[in-house]
Design a protein around this motif. Structure first.
Motif, PDB file in Angstrom:
ATOM      1  N   VAL A  59       0.867  -1.174   0.000  1.00 15.03           N
ATOM      2  CA  VAL A  59       0.000   0.000   0.000  1.00 15.03           C
ATOM      3  C   VAL A  59       0.908   1.229   0.000  1.00 15.03           C
ATOM      4  CG1 VAL A  59      -1.816   1.257   1.214  1.00 15.03           C
ATOM      5  CG2 VAL A  59      -1.756  -1.247   1.311  1.00 15.03           C
ATOM      6  N   ILE A  96      -4.896  -0.736  -6.781  1.00 20.76           N
ATOM      7  CA  ILE A  96      -5.820  -0.811  -5.641  1.00 20.76           C
ATOM      8  C   ILE A  96      -7.008   0.113  -5.881  1.00 20.76           C
ATOM      9  CG2 ILE A  96      -6.124  -0.372  -3.166  1.00 20.76           C
ATOM     10  CD1 ILE A  96      -3.155  -1.109  -2.806  1.00 20.76           C
ATOM     11  N   SER A 125      -4.485   3.905   2.160  1.00 27.04           N
ATOM     12  CA  SER A 125      -3.198   4.578   2.081  1.00 27.04           C
ATOM     13  C   SER A 125      -2.945   5.440   3.316  1.00 27.04           C
ATOM     14  CB  SER A 125      -3.137   5.427   0.809  1.00 27.04           C
ATOM     15  OG  SER A 125      -1.895   6.058   0.698  1.00 27.04           O
TER      16      SER A 125
END
Length: 120
Positions: A32, A42, A55
């Protein structure tokens, strides 16, 4: 970098985003990034708002994305998919889908999409 477990993801991003994340990346470790953009894989899978939440809360880190078979099965049943369709989506047998729902007292009832056998 650590590898965080997946169960907290549903609380963080919600059931629908978790279903989409599991469909796209289930069973893998996923990096991430600290800066999430709309073009990131994502964001494309779960939508930019949910991806930005991931995030902001998890980056930079690696998360273990669960297969989330039970959550996905419940989601698919709620939108009217048959056990056969659910089995194909999850990569399991129809018998396994039946067992999954029998174990849960809160499983949605079979919808009209589920075909039954009649021996008249």
């Amino acid at each position: 970098m650590s590898s965080r477990p997946g169960p907290e993801l549903e609380t963080l991003i919600g059931e629908e985003a978790l279903v989409r994340l599991a469909e796209a990346f289930g069973g893998t470790r996923l990096f991430v990034p600290a800066k999430m953009t709309a073009s990131h894989a994502i964001a494309k899978a779960i939508g930019l708002p949910a991806a930005r939440i991931m995030s902001e809360r998890l980056a930079p880190d690696v998360v273990r994305v669960p297969l989330a078979r039970e959550q996905r099965a419940l989601h698919y049943r709620a939108i009217g998919k048959s056990n056969a369709q659910i089995a194909r989506a999850l990569g399991i047998t129809e018998s396994a889908v039946d067992k999954l729902f029998r174990r849960r007292s809160d499983a949605p009832a079979k919808g009209s999409a589920q075909l039954g056998l009649s021996f008249d």
